[in-house]
Design a protein around this motif. Structure first.
Motif, short mmCIF file in Angstrom:
data_model
loop_
_atom_site.label_atom_id
_atom_site.label_comp_id
_atom_site.label_asym_id
_atom_site.label_seq_id
_atom_site.Cartn_x
_atom_site.Cartn_y
_atom_site.Cartn_z
N LYS A 38 37.82 46.69 47.58
CA LYS A 38 39.13 46.26 48.06
C LYS A 38 39.64 45.00 47.34
CE LYS A 38 40.17 46.83 52.42
NZ LYS A 38 41.14 47.92 52.26
N GLY A 39 38.78 44.00 47.20
CA GLY A 39 39.22 42.78 46.53
C GLY A 39 39.57 43.02 45.07
N ILE A 40 38.78 43.86 44.40
CA ILE A 40 39.06 44.19 43.00
C ILE A 40 40.40 44.91 42.89
CG2 ILE A 40 38.35 45.77 41.15
CD1 ILE A 40 35.48 44.85 41.66
N ASN A 41 40.67 45.83 43.81
CA ASN A 41 41.97 46.51 43.79
C ASN A 41 43.11 45.51 43.93
OD1 ASN A 41 40.70 49.00 43.62
ND2 ASN A 41 40.78 49.37 45.82
N VAL A 45 46.06 44.92 40.95
CA VAL A 45 47.49 45.11 41.21
C VAL A 45 48.24 43.78 41.07
CG1 VAL A 45 49.22 45.85 42.90
CG2 VAL A 45 47.11 47.14 42.63
N LEU A 46 47.64 42.69 41.52
CA LEU A 46 48.27 41.38 41.30
C LEU A 46 48.53 41.15 39.81
CD1 LEU A 46 46.32 39.02 43.74
CD2 LEU A 46 48.78 39.40 43.73
N LYS A 47 47.52 41.43 38.99
CA LYS A 47 47.69 41.22 37.55
C LYS A 47 48.74 42.16 36.99
CE LYS A 47 46.93 39.24 33.68
NZ LYS A 47 47.39 37.85 33.48
N GLY A 248 43.05 52.68 47.72
CA GLY A 248 43.63 51.45 47.16
C GLY A 248 45.05 51.18 47.58
N ALA A 249 45.66 52.07 48.36
CA ALA A 249 47.06 51.85 48.75
C ALA A 249 47.20 50.62 49.64
CB ALA A 249 47.61 53.09 49.46
N ALA A 255 48.39 43.07 47.71
CA ALA A 255 48.73 42.47 46.42
C ALA A 255 50.24 42.33 46.26
CB ALA A 255 48.14 43.30 45.28
N GLY A 256 50.96 43.39 46.60
CA GLY A 256 52.42 43.34 46.48
C GLY A 256 53.01 42.27 47.37
N PHE A 257 52.49 42.15 48.59
CA PHE A 257 52.97 41.12 49.51
C PHE A 257 52.76 39.73 48.91
CE2 PHE A 257 52.66 38.06 52.89
CZ PHE A 257 53.59 38.46 53.84
N LEU A 258 51.56 39.48 48.41
CA LEU A 258 51.27 38.15 47.85
C LEU A 258 52.12 37.87 46.61
CD1 LEU A 258 47.38 37.99 48.22
CD2 LEU A 258 49.11 36.77 49.57
#
Length: 300
Positions: A38-41, A45-47, A248-249, A255-258
């Protein structure tokens, strides 16, 4: 800086067969391998969305080296802790007439491994985000998330926690900036089944009473709901599209929120970006790209 922690990362081995027959030789028509957890996902996505971050966690064996290589190739900064014994997991995702999974165990982690993680987390300070996501190996104490937040409290770090049951409930007293249960996990926390948006908002409010600042609830095909620390409630239906891979959704939504929050400082905008990112990953074989996210965002 955003830091993510994945205690038990993996290689996801995706295999698709037209029809799976137990006890027989089955030949795949599609296969792929990519790093998971989860953290890797969240990091990937952040990157993809242009947000630098550091992926932390534990890796072991040849599979661990491949995880580190693949996450680095995705553009993420990594600072994994190498474990001497065992190997990082391979999780088999079998897609046939029904979907099945075989998830590996992973290396056995101990107190010395946890001490090394604490040393890396001790460099975090005011303005940083720490994302703790997913389950923890059964060789570590069950209160490890709580221990991390207790150790780092008072430093101005904004905590994001995506976990279930007591692993989530026990950190609320440290006032995490964001938590992200899905609606099933939200119901489990209170021993009820919740489906209605008003019910979900009500139970999200109960989590705020226990200490959470912002509560983001994913509801699969029904979209998502955000209850903010000022009491505002935002709802969004799921964007239209064909679900190809739901793995991963939820992490992509975080990630999108952050990414949206860092870019605008606005929680409603962050929520919309989170919904778009989660759906973009669900509509793809792999995790969402920036182009896919913004295409859905424009249509919302």
């Amino acid at each position: 800086m955003i830091y993510t922690v994945t205690f038990n990362p993996c290689l996801d081995y995706i295999v698709r067969v037209p029809f799976f027959e137990p006890g027989a030789v089955n030949r795949s028509e599609f296969e792929d391998v990519f790093p998971g957890g989860k953290g890797i996902n969240v990091s990937i996505v952040l990157k993809n969305l242009g947000v630098d971050n550091v992926a932390l966690g534990f890796t072991a064996g040849f599979t661990g080296r491949e995880i580190e290589r693949a996450v680095g190739e995705a553009g993420c900064k990594t600072d994994f802790i190498r474990v001497e014994n065992g190997m990082s997991r391979i999780n088999v995702k079998l897609k046939a007439q029904v979907e099945s999974e075989i998830n590996g165990r992973g290396p056995r982690l101990g107190g010395e491994d946890l001490r090394k993680l604490y040393e890396k987390l001790d460099v975090l300070g005011k303005g940083d985000f720490l994302v703790l996501a997913g389950s923890i190996p059964d060789t570590l104490p069950g209160d490890v998330y709580e221990s991390i937040l207790r150790r780092l409290q008072g430093r101005g770090i904004r905590f994001v926690v995506d976990a279930t049951k007591d692993l989530l409930k026990n950190v609320l007293k440290y006032h995490p900036f964001l938590i992200k249960p899905n609606h099933h996990e939200l119901g489990e926390l209170f021993g009820v089944a919740v489906t209605d948006g008003d019910e979900i908002a009500g139970y999200a409010g109960k989590l705020q009473e226990l200490g959470a600042r912002n509560v983001l609830v994913s509801m699969a095909g029904d979209g998502a709901l955000l209850k903010t620390e000022d009491g505002s409630v935002y709802k969004s239906p799921a964007p239209k599209g064909k679900v190809i891979n739901s793995v991963g959704a939820g992490d992509s939504m975080v990630a999108g929120f952050l990414a949206g929050y860092l870019q605008t400082g606005n929680l409603q905008t962050a929520f919309r970006m989170g919904v778009a990112a989660g759906s973009a990953s669900a509509f793809s074989e792999r995790l969402a790209t920036k182009e896919e996210v913004h295409r859905l965002l424009a249509a919302m």
